[in-house]
Design a protein around this motif. Sequence first.
Motif, PDB file in Angstrom:
ATOM      1  N   GLY A  72       0.821  -1.210   0.000  1.00  0.00           N
ATOM      2  CA  GLY A  72       0.000   0.000   0.000  1.00  0.00           C
ATOM      3  C   GLY A  72       0.853   1.256   0.000  1.00  0.00           C
ATOM      4  O   GLY A  72       0.546   2.233  -0.684  1.00  0.00           O
ATOM      5  N   ARG A  73       1.950   1.210   0.747  1.00  0.00           N
ATOM      6  CA  ARG A  73       2.837   2.371   0.808  1.00  0.00           C
ATOM      7  C   ARG A  73       3.461   2.644  -0.567  1.00  0.00           C
ATOM      8  O   ARG A  73       3.536   3.781  -1.028  1.00  0.00           O
ATOM      9  N   LEU A  74       3.870   1.565  -1.246  1.00  0.00           N
ATOM     10  CA  LEU A  74       4.468   1.720  -2.575  1.00  0.00           C
ATOM     11  C   LEU A  74       3.428   2.226  -3.579  1.00  0.00           C
ATOM     12  O   LEU A  74       3.713   3.113  -4.383  1.00  0.00           O
ATOM     13  N   ALA A  75       2.221   1.665  -3.517  1.00  0.00           N
ATOM     14  CA  ALA A  75       1.162   2.119  -4.435  1.00  0.00           C
ATOM     15  C   ALA A  75       0.952   3.623  -4.271  1.00  0.00           C
ATOM     16  O   ALA A  75       0.824   4.355  -5.257  1.00  0.00           O
ATOM     17  N   LYS A 131      10.097  -1.080  -8.888  1.00  0.00           N
ATOM     18  CA  LYS A 131      11.245  -1.813  -8.329  1.00  0.00           C
ATOM     19  C   LYS A 131      12.327  -0.853  -7.850  1.00  0.00           C
ATOM     20  O   LYS A 131      12.988  -1.103  -6.827  1.00  0.00           O
ATOM     21  N   GLY A 132      12.500   0.249  -8.556  1.00  0.00           N
ATOM     22  CA  GLY A 132      13.488   1.248  -8.154  1.00  0.00           C
ATOM     23  C   GLY A 132      13.125   1.898  -6.827  1.00  0.00           C
ATOM     24  O   GLY A 132      13.984   2.039  -5.934  1.00  0.00           O
ATOM     25  N   LEU A 133      11.860   2.273  -6.686  1.00  0.00           N
ATOM     26  CA  LEU A 133      11.415   2.874  -5.424  1.00  0.00           C
ATOM     27  C   LEU A 133      11.566   1.873  -4.279  1.00  0.00           C
ATOM     28  O   LEU A 133      12.046   2.216  -3.191  1.00  0.00           O
ATOM     29  N   ALA A 134      11.159   0.637  -4.527  1.00  0.00           N
ATOM     30  CA  ALA A 134      11.212  -0.380  -3.479  1.00  0.00           C
ATOM     31  C   ALA A 134      12.655  -0.644  -3.047  1.00  0.00           C
ATOM     32  O   ALA A 134      12.951  -0.770  -1.851  1.00  0.00           O
ATOM     33  N   ALA A 135      13.561  -0.686  -4.033  1.00  0.00           N
ATOM     34  CA  ALA A 135      14.978  -0.931  -3.711  1.00  0.00           C
ATOM     35  C   ALA A 135      15.557   0.266  -2.966  1.00  0.00           C
ATOM     36  O   ALA A 135      16.225   0.124  -1.934  1.00  0.00           O
ATOM     37  N   GLY A 136      15.297   1.463  -3.482  1.00  0.00           N
ATOM     38  CA  GLY A 136      15.870   2.670  -2.896  1.00  0.00           C
ATOM     39  C   GLY A 136      15.402   2.921  -1.479  1.00  0.00           C
ATOM     40  O   GLY A 136      16.161   3.411  -0.637  1.00  0.00           O
ATOM     41  N   LEU A 137      14.154   2.573  -1.207  1.00  0.00           N
ATOM     42  CA  LEU A 137      13.576   2.842   0.112  1.00  0.00           C
ATOM     43  C   LEU A 137      13.570   1.604   1.010  1.00  0.00           C
ATOM     44  O   LEU A 137      13.079   1.663   2.135  1.00  0.00           O
ATOM     45  N   GLY A 138      14.086   0.511   0.507  1.00  0.00           N
ATOM     46  CA  GLY A 138      14.147  -0.716   1.302  1.00  0.00           C
ATOM     47  C   GLY A 138      12.772  -1.228   1.710  1.00  0.00           C
ATOM     48  O   GLY A 138      12.572  -1.659   2.847  1.00  0.00           O
TER      49      GLY A 138
END
Length: 371
Positions: A72-75, A131-138
């Motif tokens: 949900g946070r990523l969305a 995927k970039g956001l998820a990787a960058g923000l862990g």
Amino acid sequence: MPQLSISKRTRSTPYTDRVTKAGVKAYTVYNHMLLATVYRSLEEDYRHLKEAVQVWDVSCERQVELTGPDAGRLAQLMTPRDLSRQRIGQCLYAPTCDRDGHLLNDPVTIKRDEDRYWISIADSDVIYFAKGLAAGLGLNVSIQEPDVFPLSVQGPKATDLMVSVFGESVRGIKFFGTQEVEFGGRSHLVARSGYSVQGGFEIYLSGADLGWALWDTLMEAGKSLDVHAGCPNLIERIEGGLLSYGNDITWEHTLSETGLARFCQTVAPECVAYDALMTQTAPTRQLRYLQIDGPAMEPIATPIPLLDGQTYVGQISSVAWSPDYQTNVAIGVVDASHWSATDTLTASDQPVHILPGPIVMSQKTEKSIIA
Ligand code: THG
């Protein structure tokens, strides 16, 4: 005319065999996947879409699935549209923006569960942004393209066809609402949505192996309704004001230039575009719906300039001759200096008029019953 060479990179779909047998005449490539653009002719497809029911292979509306505690946070990071009150099973048109407030995509976001989202994307590689956001923000989230292939049923007789295959309950699905249906021993999501303003449904087929069976079942059940294979229709979608990412709107446009800011009245502070959207100045150009006087114009492959005399004041990105309105209908971006222009604009030496909205305003009856 040059042909399109089809290979693994121009991905086929679980329905491609049936699309071919139905006599598809032209394809485009969308999300690296085949998307039909013409069956009989643009005008015959248009007329039939407005009178009967069509089955569209829109597998290219790929799903980006976010699963896990941070789904949900990523969305929400990806869209300025406030998702905080989105209910499970609800679809929202939720534009994707980068940190500069520019438009990366205009998907439909579906909340499948508290920790599972489907982002039903237009033509750009949203999965890399995710995927970039998820990787960058862990973030604690898994991101993939699931084995899901939307099939759209559009037209005034769409409800009759859907009810005959899936039962009375689908009648109760409201615009941008969803329901699970059973087909081939599996459960599939059905939404009342689709890229036309005639009304209809989208079946998110789970599992490519059921593609032919689903297609054949709909075609068999729809015989008495004059069902035919169809596809998003250029004329109908311009009349209805549905935007095409990559054509009408691109990453070069800010959210407010595209007009999609109206879906994001409450900008979520959690999205990456928040600071840009809060500090932006008024747009100097913006998307407009246009009418271009006759003669009939051919579809365009590249934008054409919008002129006031010799001065460039914008560009037209989509155009088609509308048989029902007996005029050319178009979408383009117009400089702010010319938003109130009357009778001085031209494109290809033909007079252009700015409309207050899409030429079709009244047919979107289902939208009054928001899910
Ligand atoms: N359905 C699904 N996924 C999609 C599309 C779709 N992904 C790609 C592309 N189409 C995304 N673009 C759009 C554009 C418009 C609409 C949906 C997806 C649309 N717009 C309505 C309108 O503008 O009138 C309603 C918007 C609203 O009220 O929320 O439906 O077609 N699954």
